[in-house]
Design a protein around this motif. Structure first.
Motif, mmCIF file in Angstrom:
data_model
loop_
_atom_site.group_PDB
_atom_site.id
_atom_site.type_symbol
_atom_site.label_atom_id
_atom_site.label_comp_id
_atom_site.label_asym_id
_atom_site.label_seq_id
_atom_site.Cartn_x
_atom_site.Cartn_y
_atom_site.Cartn_z
ATOM 1 N N ASN A 91 0.955 -1.180 0.070
ATOM 2 C CA ASN A 91 -0.254 0.073 0.017
ATOM 3 C C ASN A 91 0.744 1.282 -0.050
ATOM 4 O OD1 ASN A 91 -2.416 1.232 -0.201
ATOM 5 N ND2 ASN A 91 -2.533 1.390 2.087
ATOM 6 N N ILE A 92 1.903 1.188 -0.790
ATOM 7 C CA ILE A 92 2.750 2.485 -0.851
ATOM 8 C C ILE A 92 2.302 3.464 -1.659
ATOM 9 C CG2 ILE A 92 5.208 3.190 -1.920
ATOM 10 C CD1 ILE A 92 6.151 0.503 -1.410
ATOM 11 N N ALA A 93 1.390 2.949 -2.758
ATOM 12 C CA ALA A 93 0.837 4.038 -3.392
ATOM 13 C C ALA A 93 -0.137 5.002 -2.959
ATOM 14 C CB ALA A 93 0.031 3.388 -4.819
ATOM 15 N N SER A 94 -0.778 4.674 -1.733
ATOM 16 C CA SER A 94 -1.335 5.384 -0.963
ATOM 17 C C SER A 94 -0.616 6.659 -0.348
ATOM 18 C CB SER A 94 -2.366 4.703 0.135
ATOM 19 O OG SER A 94 -1.444 4.326 0.957
ATOM 20 N N ARG A 95 0.370 6.691 -0.374
ATOM 21 C CA ARG A 95 1.201 7.630 0.258
ATOM 22 C C ARG A 95 1.853 8.696 -0.802
ATOM 23 N NH1 ARG A 95 5.067 3.435 2.824
ATOM 24 N NH2 ARG A 95 3.581 2.085 3.437
ATOM 25 N N TRP A 96 1.409 8.257 -2.158
ATOM 26 C CA TRP A 96 1.950 9.325 -3.164
ATOM 27 C C TRP A 96 0.569 9.753 -3.862
ATOM 28 C CZ3 TRP A 96 6.954 10.177 -4.293
ATOM 29 C CH2 TRP A 96 8.197 9.439 -3.537
ATOM 30 N N ILE A 97 0.986 11.026 -4.599
ATOM 31 C CA ILE A 97 0.022 11.413 -5.499
ATOM 32 C C ILE A 97 0.434 11.320 -6.911
ATOM 33 C CG2 ILE A 97 -0.968 13.755 -6.486
ATOM 34 C CD1 ILE A 97 -0.860 14.835 -3.486
ATOM 35 N N ILE A 98 -0.257 10.802 -7.906
ATOM 36 C CA ILE A 98 0.349 10.646 -9.336
ATOM 37 C C ILE A 98 -0.383 11.510 -10.148
ATOM 38 C CG2 ILE A 98 -1.775 8.876 -9.479
ATOM 39 C CD1 ILE A 98 1.655 8.617 -11.507
ATOM 40 N N ARG A 99 0.302 12.216 -11.142
ATOM 41 C CA ARG A 99 -0.230 13.110 -12.133
ATOM 42 C C ARG A 99 0.394 12.587 -13.696
ATOM 43 N NH1 ARG A 99 -2.898 14.189 -8.639
ATOM 44 N NH2 ARG A 99 -3.174 16.191 -7.411
ATOM 45 N N GLY A 100 -0.397 12.756 -14.585
ATOM 46 C CA GLY A 100 -0.137 12.073 -15.734
ATOM 47 C C GLY A 100 -0.142 10.803 -15.856
ATOM 48 N N GLY A 101 -0.530 9.840 -15.158
ATOM 49 C CA GLY A 101 -0.636 8.394 -15.438
ATOM 50 C C GLY A 101 -1.344 7.795 -14.427
ATOM 51 N N THR A 102 -0.975 6.139 -14.221
ATOM 52 C CA THR A 102 -1.591 5.479 -13.273
ATOM 53 C C THR A 102 -0.613 5.018 -12.351
ATOM 54 O OG1 THR A 102 -1.493 3.546 -14.723
ATOM 55 C CG2 THR A 102 -3.575 5.007 -14.873
ATOM 56 N N MET A 103 -0.996 4.447 -11.205
ATOM 57 C CA MET A 103 0.131 4.025 -10.267
ATOM 58 C C MET A 103 -0.566 2.915 -9.401
ATOM 59 S SD MET A 103 1.703 6.305 -7.062
ATOM 60 C CE MET A 103 0.251 6.941 -6.746
ATOM 61 N N LYS A 104 0.141 1.893 -9.366
ATOM 62 C CA LYS A 104 -0.410 0.503 -8.439
ATOM 63 C C LYS A 104 0.829 0.121 -7.724
ATOM 64 C CE LYS A 104 -0.629 -3.084 -11.773
ATOM 65 N NZ LYS A 104 -1.602 -3.851 -12.533
ATOM 66 N N ASP A 105 0.596 -0.725 -6.452
ATOM 67 C CA ASP A 105 1.440 -1.454 -5.858
ATOM 68 C C ASP A 105 1.567 -2.788 -6.644
ATOM 69 O OD1 ASP A 105 2.275 0.393 -3.739
ATOM 70 O OD2 ASP A 105 0.214 -0.126 -2.712
ATOM 71 N N THR A 106 2.720 -3.250 -6.444
ATOM 72 C CA THR A 106 2.974 -4.913 -7.008
ATOM 73 C C THR A 106 3.886 -5.479 -6.036
ATOM 74 O OG1 THR A 106 4.985 -4.266 -8.385
ATOM 75 C CG2 THR A 106 2.823 -3.863 -9.289
ATOM 76 N N SER A 107 4.029 -6.648 -6.318
ATOM 77 C CA SER A 107 5.003 -7.432 -5.124
ATOM 78 C C SER A 107 6.514 -7.009 -5.483
ATOM 79 C CB SER A 107 5.016 -9.032 -5.554
ATOM 80 O OG SER A 107 5.259 -9.184 -6.808
ATOM 81 N N GLU A 108 6.556 -6.332 -6.599
ATOM 82 C CA GLU A 108 8.123 -5.718 -6.974
ATOM 83 C C GLU A 108 8.487 -4.592 -6.509
ATOM 84 O OE1 GLU A 108 10.288 -8.137 -10.412
ATOM 85 O OE2 GLU A 108 8.375 -7.385 -11.172
ATOM 86 N N GLY A 109 7.164 -3.734 -6.560
ATOM 87 C CA GLY A 109 7.395 -2.365 -6.126
ATOM 88 C C GLY A 109 6.394 -1.325 -6.699
ATOM 89 N N LEU A 110 6.656 -0.115 -6.886
ATOM 90 C CA LEU A 110 5.618 0.692 -7.326
ATOM 91 C C LEU A 110 5.539 0.768 -8.813
ATOM 92 C CD1 LEU A 110 3.655 2.819 -5.718
ATOM 93 C CD2 LEU A 110 5.533 4.452 -6.007
ATOM 94 N N GLN A 111 4.493 0.324 -9.371
ATOM 95 C CA GLN A 111 4.359 0.504 -10.895
ATOM 96 C C GLN A 111 3.583 1.932 -11.481
ATOM 97 O OE1 GLN A 111 3.313 -3.135 -13.118
ATOM 98 N NE2 GLN A 111 1.391 -1.605 -13.900
ATOM 99 N N ILE A 112 4.517 2.527 -12.225
ATOM 100 C CA ILE A 112 4.009 3.725 -12.774
ATOM 101 C C ILE A 112 3.783 3.693 -14.321
ATOM 102 C CG2 ILE A 112 4.280 6.224 -12.785
ATOM 103 C CD1 ILE A 112 6.040 5.959 -10.511
ATOM 104 N N ALA A 113 2.681 4.064 -14.903
ATOM 105 C CA ALA A 113 2.548 4.010 -16.276
ATOM 106 C C ALA A 113 1.757 5.064 -16.710
ATOM 107 C CB ALA A 113 1.755 2.643 -16.536
ATOM 108 N N PRO A 114 1.910 5.638 -18.192
ATOM 109 C CA PRO A 114 1.209 6.649 -18.625
ATOM 110 C C PRO A 114 -0.447 6.233 -19.022
ATOM 111 C CG PRO A 114 2.241 5.296 -20.399
ATOM 112 C CD PRO A 114 3.148 4.763 -19.258
ATOM 113 N N PRO A 115 -1.214 7.241 -18.935
ATOM 114 C CA PRO A 115 -2.674 6.715 -18.963
ATOM 115 C C PRO A 115 -3.083 6.019 -20.164
ATOM 116 C CG PRO A 115 -2.350 9.151 -19.596
ATOM 117 C CD PRO A 115 -1.085 8.539 -19.213
ATOM 118 N N LYS A 116 -2.259 5.799 -21.244
ATOM 119 C CA LYS A 116 -2.645 5.269 -22.281
ATOM 120 C C LYS A 116 -1.414 4.468 -22.731
ATOM 121 C CE LYS A 116 -6.418 8.120 -24.211
ATOM 122 N NZ LYS A 116 -6.766 8.917 -25.616
#
Length: 612
Positions: free
Chosen positions: A481-506
């Motif tokens: 639940n690391i993602a809940s401590r961050w704000i994301i802009r210009g993309g999507t964010m989610k927790d995974t078993s390996e770490g914090l995954q950040i991707a563009p919206p499309k």
């Protein structure tokens, strides 16, 4: 009464003046036809036995410049430090006497005994040598290094401020605390080369003590890129830091050659102790405590043990024209031999008992045959050991082991029961030697819990103790639940078993997302270390807002290049702000980026881990 006292004082002044004149004339006469060599000691930090390519143990390590020293001189197959830990081994090296004789048993020991001893730098300085220290000291305050015989000091061993009385170019400055201008390994090499340029016509002693590959692991990208193969990130960092050290050796030896000083300079390259493995060799994110990425193969054990893996270290000696090239020396030698060798070559007087080592040059130049030492002995807290020829007796608390290192360098077969008479002889000899220590005896204290774990695992063959809970791999079913401590802009964010995954919206989009974190309180300058992998090459943008800023200023940004890779890579940067950082933004390239860890280290206070 006053006139008599004045006469005595006048005579004393005249006598001292005559004495100084005689010393000056003596040194001038020596300088006019000075055949004494320059001395350089390279001293690495937590550097495992395997990690020189000239050792021929592993093929991922690349040290061509140290290899050249060995090719032009001697590779000592059985070179030893004086302890399996930083502070005591450095004290022993610099004094030339086993450190437990003057009370520096282990890290945390009082340094009063060391302060009262005469270092080899002091002896050489009194003999007319220019003396200089670079890098890690670890024997008191950096500003006080000059009190131990070093004229010049460049005490940089990390990315923070450090004590120095010379600049990077070798020019004098007032002793004080200065900010870094280059990566610490590179800076020490450059400053040492500058001192050679400055004193090319004078005898000099350089102690170049690189803080590598000791944690925190901090190699810049240019060195990391030399090791692109798939491997643990901590291994990559260790290889990169040692590659920086090797570049430094190359710069310094090239500077010697430029001034025709190669054959006038005796060089030692020695590790201070074995590599720490923490048994598990955990590839933890960041550069903090734990495995430093170096390896002790094929030796058994690690830093903190008097087994071979703890203090059987890389050891190379070079003096072209005096020492025959291409030698492999198989007799045991010690870091204590440096001071004894140097003192004799520099024509420095010493009293019996001042130095414990042996002048190695007659043995390495062919004037003497056989082994320089009848035996070598060690004591470190609850452990003690003695090596006599091929036989080694090792004690840890109530445990005892006997090994024949000629047939069993890996210390796998305890021969105590088969050869009790050899063990008795070695124990008696070790006891006699240990009676000279302060305090006397085969042990200084009790075995610690980690030491018992090490002996159980390495020497008894017991299963490794479980990792502490904080290091246990995290399950997919228990997201952090690391993602809940961050704000994301210009993309999507989610927790995974390996770490914090950040991707563009499309998928395939051109946006470069960023994440932000507020509510911090970090005194600048702040060092940042990230472990990540990304689907697109580009830049990681690191922006910050201090307590004095109303918004993010364009100037408050640092960019670090990253390459597209499915392998973890470590990036590091410094946020050059003096005020307190309260807000950070991290912009990632287009494509998906996975962040395993983010660590922020303030100028003062504890390191803050924002992703782990």
């Amino acid at each position: 009464m006053k006139s008599s006292s004045a006469a005595v004082t006048a005579k004393s002044i005249v006598f001292r003046s005559l004495l100084i004149s005689l010393i000056t004339l003596s040194h001038s006469a020596v300088g006019a036809s000075d055949d004494r060599p320059n001395i350089i000691v390279f001293y690495t930090d937590d550097h495992g036995h395997a990690d020189l390519s000239c050792q021929g143990v592993l093929d991922d390590i690349k040290t061509p410049n140290v290899d050249a020293l060995a090719k032009n001189g001697v590779l000592a197959r059985h070179g030893y430090s004086t302890a399996p830990q930083c502070i005591p081994s450095r004290a022993g090296l610099l004094v030339g006497k086993f450190q437990s004789k003057f009370g520096v048993e282990a890290n945390g020991s009082s340094l009063v005994g060391f302060d009262n001893e005469t270092t080899i730098a002091e002896r050489l300085q009194s003999a007319g040598y220019v003396t200089a220290q670079f890098g890690k000291w670890h024997l008191g305050r950096g500003e006080e290094i000059t009190e131990h015989g070093f004229k010049h000091v460049f005490n940089q061993n990390n990315g923070g401020k450090f004590a120095a009385n010379i600049e990077l170019n070798g020019k004098d400055r007032e002793m004080g605390i200065v900010p870094p201008k280059a990566y610490h390994i590179d800076a020490c090499s450059q400053a040492a080369a500058a001192i050679i340029d400055r004193y090319q016509d004078d005898p000099f002693f350089l102690y170049v003590a690189y803080r590598a590959p000791h944690v925190p692991l901090d190699a810049p990208r240019k060195y990391l890129d030399r090791f692109p193969s798939k491997m643990p990130e901590r291994r990559r960092q260790a290889l990169a830091m040692l590659s920086a050290v090797d570049d430094g050796v190359g710069l310094i030896t090239e500077t010697l050659a430029k001034h025709n000083l190669t054959e006038k300079t005796l060089i030692f390259y020695i590790g201070d102790n074995g590599a720490p493995l923490k048994i598990h060799k955990l590839d933890a994110p960041g550069g903090g405590p734990g495995w430093d990425g170096s390896l002790n193969d094929p030796l058994n054990g690690e830093k903190g043990m008097l087994s071979e893996g703890g203090m059987h270290v890389p050891f190379v000696i070079s003096w072209p024209g005096t020492i025959s090239a291409g030698q492999v020396f198989d007799h045991p030698i010690s870091a204590l031999d440096v001071a004894a060798t140097v003192a004799e070559l520099a024509k420095v007087e010493s009293k019996p008992g001042d130095l414990d080592g042996v002048n190695l040059i007659p043995f390495l130049s062919g004037r003497k045959e056989g082994a320089p030492h009848e035996f070598l002995a060690w004591r470190w807290v609850a452990q003690s050991a003695i090596r006599e020829g091929d036989w080694k007796l090792l004690r840890g608390g109530e445990r005892e082991y006997l090994y024949n290192l000629k047939s069993d360098l890996e210390e796998q077969n305890n021969l105590l029961d088969q050869h009790p008479e050899i063990a008795d002889r070695l124990r008696e000899r070790l006891s006699r030697w240990a009676s000279q220590l302060d305090p006397p005896g085969l042990a200084y204290g009790a075995m610690s819990a980690p030491a018992n774990d090490y002996f159980d695992f390495y020497l008894e063959g017991k299963p490794a103790p479980p990792l502490r809970e904080k290091y246990q791999p995290k399950s997919e079913s228990k997201p952090k639940n690391i993602a809940s401590r961050w704000i994301i802009r210009g993309g999507t964010m989610k927790d995974t078993s390996e770490g914090l995954q950040i991707a563009p919206p499309k998928p395939g989009g051109k946006q470069t997302p960023f994440i932000a974190r507020n509510g911090l309180s970090l005194v600048g300058p702040v060092s940042i270390s990230m472990v990540l992998k990304t689907e697109a090459s580009g830049q990681i943008g690191l922006s910050w807002r201090s307590s004095a800023d109303k918004d993010f200023a364009a100037a408050n940004r640092v960019n670090v290049a990253v390459e597209k890779s499915d392998q973890w890579q470590t990036i590091q940067a410094k946020l050059p702000v003096e005020a307190k950082i309260i807000h950070v933004r991290i912009q990632v390239p287009t494509g998906t980026t996975l962040i395993k860890s983010i660590e922020l280290k303030p100028a003062t206070g504890k390191t803050v881990t924002l992703v782990q």
